[in-house]
Design a protein around this motif. Sequence first.
Motif, short mmCIF file in Angstrom:
data_model
loop_
_atom_site.label_atom_id
_atom_site.label_comp_id
_atom_site.label_asym_id
_atom_site.label_seq_id
_atom_site.Cartn_x
_atom_site.Cartn_y
_atom_site.Cartn_z
N TRP A 1 -9.47 1.09 -8.64
CA TRP A 1 -9.74 -0.08 -7.80
C TRP A 1 -10.98 -0.82 -8.28
N ARG B 1 -5.08 -3.02 -4.94
CA ARG B 1 -4.92 -2.52 -3.58
C ARG B 1 -5.18 -1.02 -3.54
N TRP B 2 -5.82 -0.57 -2.43
CA TRP B 2 -6.17 0.84 -2.30
C TRP B 2 -4.94 1.74 -2.32
N TYR C 1 -1.97 1.25 -3.69
CA TYR C 1 -1.40 1.33 -5.04
C TYR C 1 -2.29 2.16 -5.97
#
Length: 363
Positions: free
Chosen positions: A95, A102-103, A105
């Motif tokens: 990230w 996105r967290w 993903y």
Amino acid sequence: MDIVLHIAAVLLGIAAVVLYFRSIVRVVLINRRERDFIEHGARFCAVWIIHTLALPRKDYNETQRLQAWIMPLFLFLAIASWFLLVQTGFTLILWGLGTEPRWGYAFTASGSALSTLGFKTPPTLSGELLAVFEAAIGLAVVILLFTFVPGYQAAIQIRERKVGWLYARTGRRPTTSSLIESLQRSGQIEHHSAVWEDWELWFRGLLETHSISPILAYVPAIYRGTSWVGAAAAVLDATSLLTACLDDKHTESARICREIGCHALKSLAIELNPRIPADAWTHRSVDPKLIENFDLLYARLGEIGLPTKPDKDECRKAFIALRADYETSIRLLAQSTLMPIEEPWVLPHSHQSEPANATPTLA
């Protein structure tokens, strides 16, 4: 502000991965005791869960069956903690680098690489390189698991060989008197140095394995109803009795065995009870029954032909002082591991639930 957050995430992720390597090296690779909070947390949780289930049970055989699950539960908790730490670390790195914006993903991509499933790999070069590195970590954890678990099992088996040897000769409740009687029956009492040298190696094994991996102390005996703590108590009592009552030239092996045993048990007791005060070993109270029956033990040594010292009162004082060196360690280990020990260990017992010569059976 976003740049600061992303940089902080990368740094935290790197710190988590470094923390993982530090933990697994301390627990698995270093050949000396190094305290680690992940190992301590997994051990505390495993012991607490099993002991909570075991404490209401009065039958030690049932307690043994439950305690056999401490080691597997500890390993599962430790491995899960290591995996979660690595997965969280790489989630932060993915990230922070913007590889996965996105967290959710980032977390699934990290899990995909760590588990080597490969169902979700970031399309960028940095993401693919991180996936390869994380997959290598996942494989390393699995390899270490299959490599070192047999070593833990071997340490327990080596410990239990001598425990089984002792219980087979002394019955279900080993004491100083029953151990010495057994040595006399087998003709080993006149040449007892070899016996204590074997037990010295046993105590050294405890120091080398159980102090480095304290979880091994909670693993119960292989033989049903036996206790390695009780076996250690009987041996230390026997060596202390001989050291106190015989001339020094006849007790060199017994004295060394006793010193190594006291050191090993004290080190392990402190490891399992880190909050115990340092002055706990200055306690010098002695069971009155021990003093009352010492004369019988002293007389018995003379009857079987051992050259006892003439001053019985001095021998009694010496034995009581020697016993005080390890009494606290025995009590702490027995309490911590739920392994029953007979009090005051050195005395014959007025009742036996099984024949004295009953052969231990597998749990």
